[in-house]
Design an enzyme around this catalytic site. Structure first.
Site, mmCIF file in Angstrom:
data_model
loop_
_atom_site.group_PDB
_atom_site.id
_atom_site.type_symbol
_atom_site.label_atom_id
_atom_site.label_comp_id
_atom_site.label_asym_id
_atom_site.label_seq_id
_atom_site.Cartn_x
_atom_site.Cartn_y
_atom_site.Cartn_z
ATOM 1 C CB CYS A 188 -0.395 10.296 6.440
ATOM 2 S SG CYS A 188 0.363 10.034 4.829
ATOM 3 C CB CYS B 244 5.210 9.991 1.828
ATOM 4 S SG CYS B 244 3.537 9.947 2.428
ATOM 5 C CG ASP C 291 0.965 4.730 3.806
ATOM 6 O OD1 ASP C 291 0.177 3.788 3.667
ATOM 7 O OD2 ASP C 291 0.666 5.924 3.607
ATOM 8 C CB CYS D 25 -0.903 0.039 1.221
ATOM 9 S SG CYS D 25 -2.104 -1.281 1.230
#
Lengths: 279, 387
Positions: free
Chosen positions: A105, A61, A37, A35
Site C-alpha cells: 500500500c 483496504c 487497490d 489488483c
C-alpha cells in the site's frame, strides 16, 4: 485481523485530502480494480512551485486509504524535488508502520506520487513506458524494474517480502522462481561494493554482522521455525547459537555453512568463519 | 458496546444449555472412560448419550459417529481413509469451491501422484451435474463435495451426487460443516458414505467435531493410538466437548424448524433492505438453493476490509471475500470460481445469522451499512454515482 497502528486507523477513519484537485498540475492513476487497490492522485503547485493542494481517491483496504491520506499530508508544501525524495518507507513510518503484508500500500502511494510528478514535469507516458521493464508477475502486472527497485529501496531478500511490497508472486505463484532470480542477481551486484569495504574496524564489522543476521538471515530461518543468535565475534570467527527448530535440526550444520556463512561472507567480509557454540 | 454477531458461518456462540451441560465434566466427572474404576468408567455412558444425540441429528446409527477434533480433521480422515481403502485408484473428484480442509489436501495429493478433478461452478455457484457424472471414471476412488458453501450458503445436490457415485461403486464424502443444524440431514435417506460436521458451527465449543462413516464402509484411521472410538480414532476422549457436541446437536434438532422460519425471515429482511437501500449491490450465489442463515452481498467499487472495519466501530461482526481480508492478495476462491467480476468480488460481505440474532441486530445493520458504503464510494476513483 490485521494489527493496524492507531495512526493507520485514524487516517482510514478520517482521511485527509479526499477528492480531486481542479485544474491539477500533476495527475496519476496507479493500480487497478482487478489488483484490489487503485489510487488517483492530483495536485496543484503554488507560485513558488511548491505543492499547494493535493488530493486522492483510493479504492482499497484501510491501509491503502491511510497510506494515501498520509502521503498527501506529508508532501503538502514540498517542492517537486523534495517530494521526489519521499520513499514508501517514509509513508509507512509516518503511519507508525504497516503490517508487512500491507507494505504494498505504501509502495502504491510512492508510485502514484512519482507518476504525478512525472506528469507535471511533462515526462510523457510513452517515454516512461519504454524504460518500464518487462512484466514478471502477470497476475498483478509487476515488472522486473518494480521488483529491483523494491529490493534496493527496502533491502528485501526473500520472495515473500517481494510479495508483501509489490504483490508480485501473490497470485498464481508461477513467477516466484523468476523473482528469486532477480533477488540473487541484485544481491550479486550489490556484493562487490560491500566486500570492497573489507577493511572494517572491529566495531563496524560486528555491527554489519548483526545487521546482516537481522535482515538477511533470521527472517529466512524463522520461516522454518528456526532462529539464530549472535554470541560473539573474535577476529573473523563469528560465534552463533541456533534456536528453535535449528537447534534440533540435523541439517543445521549445512544451513550454518551454506547459508549463514555464505551470506555473511558475501555481504560483510569474505574471511568470516561461522562457528556454533553449544551452551 | 453491544456486539451484533452476524458471522455465524465463521463460528458461533456456545449455547447456554451446552455450557451448562459441559461444566460438570471439568470437576465432577473428569475421569477417563477407559479406566477400570467406576469414577472413570461411568463417563462411557455419558459419551454414549452424546453419540446418540449426534446420530439423531443426522438420522444415523450411533456406531456410525466418530468424534474428532475439528472439521478439518474429519475431512482429512475421510479422504485419506478412502484412498487407503483402494490404493490402486488414483483419481479424486471435488469442486473448485470446497473449504481449504478439502482443497488444500487435494492440492497436496495431486503432488503425490493423484489426479484431481476440480469441478467448475456456474455464476450462481451451482454444479453442472452432467459434468459431474462424466468426471467419474473407473479410476475414481472418491468424490468429495460440500453440502453447503461457507461463503455463499449455496447448497449442492449432494444426495443426488452420492447416488450417482454409488451406482459406479465410488465412495462419496461430503463436508456438511455448514449444513448440519441449518437444513435437515437424514442419512437413512441417502447413500452418502462419509460426512463431516463441526461443533463450533452449531453452538458447541471449538475443538470438537464428528465424522459420520456409513456402516459397511471400510475405514482406516489417520490418528492411530488407543482403542478409543472403536479403534477408528486414537486419543483420550475430549469428554466435556463431546458432551457439548451431543447437547448442541440435540438443540439443533429441536431448533431446526426455526432456522427456516425465524432465521430465514431475519436474513431475508436484511438482504432486501440492503439491496433496496444501496445501489449497485447484488447477491452472490443461487438464492433458491441456499442456507437460510447466509447472505453474501457485493457492493460495487468499494473494498471489503474498509467496510468491515467501519462496521466494527458499531460492534457489527461480518466477513468479506475481498483480497485484503483473505491475506492472499486475491479475492475469495469461491467468488472467483463463480466468475464474480473483480469490481464486485472485492466488495463482498457475508452476513451469517443464527437463532440468537434479533430484529434489533438486523435493524442496526440496515441503519449503519448504507452510509458506510456511500462514504467509501465517495473515496473510490471508480465510483461515478449510482447511474
Amino acid at each position: 485481523m490485521w494489527e493496524y497502528t492507531d495512526k493507520v486507523r485514524e487516517h482510514f477513519l478520517n482521511p485527509r485530502n479526499v477528492g480531486e484537485v481542479e485544474n491539477p498540475d500533476g495527475v496519476a492513476e496507479v493500480g487497478s480494480i482487478a489488483c484490489g487497490d487503485a489510487l488517483k492522485l492530483t495536485f496543484a503547485l503554488d507560485e513558488n512551485q511548491r505543492i499547494k493542494d493535493i488530493k486522492f481517491k483510493t479504492f482499497g483496504c484501510a491501509s491503502a486509504i491511510a497510506s494515501s491520506s498520509a502521503l498527501t499530508e506529508m508532501v503538502k508544501g514540498m517542492t517537486l524535488e523534495e517530494a521526489q525524495k519521499v520513499t514508501n518507507q517514509d509513508i509507512a513510518a509516518y503511519l507508525g508502520g504497516l503490517p508487512q503484508e500491507k507494505m504494498h500500500c505504501s509502495v502504491m502511494g510512492k508510485e502514484a506520487l512519482e507518476k504525478a510528478i512525472e506528469n507535471c514535469l511533462g515526462v510523457t507516458e510513452t517515454s516512461a513506458d519504454e524504460t518500464a521493464g518487462h512484466i514478471i508477475c502477470e497476475c498483478f502486472g509487476v515488472t522486473d524494474q518494480d521488483i529491483e527497485r523494491a529490493i534496493q529501496e527496502n533491502r528485501l531478500s526473500t520472495v515473500e517480502e517481494i510479495t508483501n511490497y509489490t504483490k508480485a508472486g501473490g497470485g498464481c505463484g508461477s513467477c516466484r522462481e523468476a523473482i528469486r532470480g532477480i533477488i540473487d542477481k541484485i544481491q550479486f551486484e550489490m556484493t562487490p561494493q560491500t566486500a570492497a569495504k573489507a577493511k572494517l574496524s572491529n566495531i563496524q564489522k560486528i555491527k554489519m554482522i548483526e545487521e546482516t543476521l537481522e535482515r538477511e538471515i533470521r527472517p529466512s530461518l524463522k520461516l522454518d521455525g528456526g532462529d539464530i543468535e549472535l554470541i560473539d565475534v573474535d577476529g573473523n570467527r563469528v560465534m552463533v547459537a541456533t534456536r528453535g527448530t535449528c537447534a534440533t535440526c540435523k541439517a543445521a550444520d549445512i544451513t550454518l555453512k551454506h547459508f549463514v556463512e555464505k551470506r555473511l561472507r558475501d555481504l560483510v567480509s569474505p574471511d568470516l568463519v561461522v562457528e556454533e557454540v553449544t551452551q | 458496546m453491544k456486539v451484533v454477531y452476524l458471522d455465524n458461518n465463521a463460528t458461533t456462540q456456545v449455547a447456554p444449555e451446552v455450557l451448562e451441560a459441559i461444566l460438570p465434566y471439568f470437576h465432577d466427572f473428569y475421569g477417563n472412560p477407559s479406566s477400570m474404576h467406576a469414577f472413570g468408567g461411568q463417563i462411557g455412558a455419558h459419551i454414549r448419550t452424546a453419540r446418540e444425540q449426534v446420530a439423531s441429528l443426522l438420522g444415523a446409527h450411533p456406531d456410525e459417529i466418530i468424534f474428532t477434533s475439528c472439521g478439518t480433521e474429519s475431512d482429512n480422515a475421510a479422504i485419506r481413509s478412502a484412498l487407503y481403502a483402494d490404493p490402486e485408484k488414483r483419481h479424486i473428484v471435488t469442486s473448485r469451491v470446497e473449504h481449504p480442509a478439502v482443497r488444500a489436501l487435494c492440492a497436496q495429493l495431486s503432488g503425490q501422484g493423484y489426479r484431481i478433478t476440480e469441478l467448475a461452478v456456474d455464476k450462481d455457484g451451482r454444479l453442472d451435474m452432467e459434468q459431474y457424472e462424466q468426471s467419474l471414471t473407473p479410476d475414481t476412488v472418491l468424490a468429495s463435495l460440500m453440502w453447503a458453501n461457507n461463503e455463499t450458503g449455496v447448497i449442492f445436490p449432494v444426495e443426488k451426487a452420492a447416488a450417482i457415485a454409488r451406482e459406479k461403486g465410488i465412495l462419496f464424502h461430503t463436508d456438511a460443516v455448514q449444513a448440519a443444524g441449518k437444513i435437515p440431514i437424514d442419512m437413512g435417506k441417502n447413500t452418502i458414505d462419509m460426512l463431516s460436521i463441526s461443533g463450533h458451527k452449531l453452538h458447541a465449543p471449538k475443538g470438537i467435531a464428528a465424522l459420520y462413516v456409513r456402516k459397511g464402509t471400510k475405514f482406516s484411521p489417520v490418528m492411530v493410538g488407543g482403542h478409543q472410538e472403536r479403534g477408528r480414532r486414537g486419543g483420550t476422549e475430549n469428554t466435556p466437548s463431546i458432551i457439548g457436541l451431543g447437547k448442541a446437536c440435540e438443540l439443533a434438532r429441536q431448533n431446526l424448524s426455526q432456522e427456516n422460519t425465524q432465521v430465514k425471515k431475519l436474513r431475508d429482511r436484511l438482504e432486501t433492505a440492503l439491496l433496496n437501500a444501496i445501489p449497485k449491490s447484488r447477491i452472490n450465489g443461487d438464492t433458491e438453493h441456499r442456507l437460510p442463515n447466509t447472505t453474501n452481498i457485493s457492493f460495487e467499487f468499494v473494498e471489503g476490509e474498509g467496510i468491515l472495519l467501519m462496521l466494527d466501530l458499531y460492534g457489527i461482526c461480518a466477513s468479506s471475500g475481498s483480497a485484503c481480508t483473505s491475506g492472499s492478495l486475491q479475492p475469495s476462491h469461491v467468488l472467483r470460481a463463480m466468475g464474480v467480476p473483480f469490481t464486485m468480488a472485492h466488495g463482498s460481505i457475508r452476513f451469517s445469522l443464527s437463532i440468537y440474532n434479533t430484529d434489533e441486530d438486523v435493524d442496526m445493520v440496515i441503519e449503519k451499512l448504507p452510509p458506510i458504503i456511500e462514504r467509501l464510494r465517495s473515496m473510490s476513483p471508480y465510483w461515478t454515482g449510482d447511474k
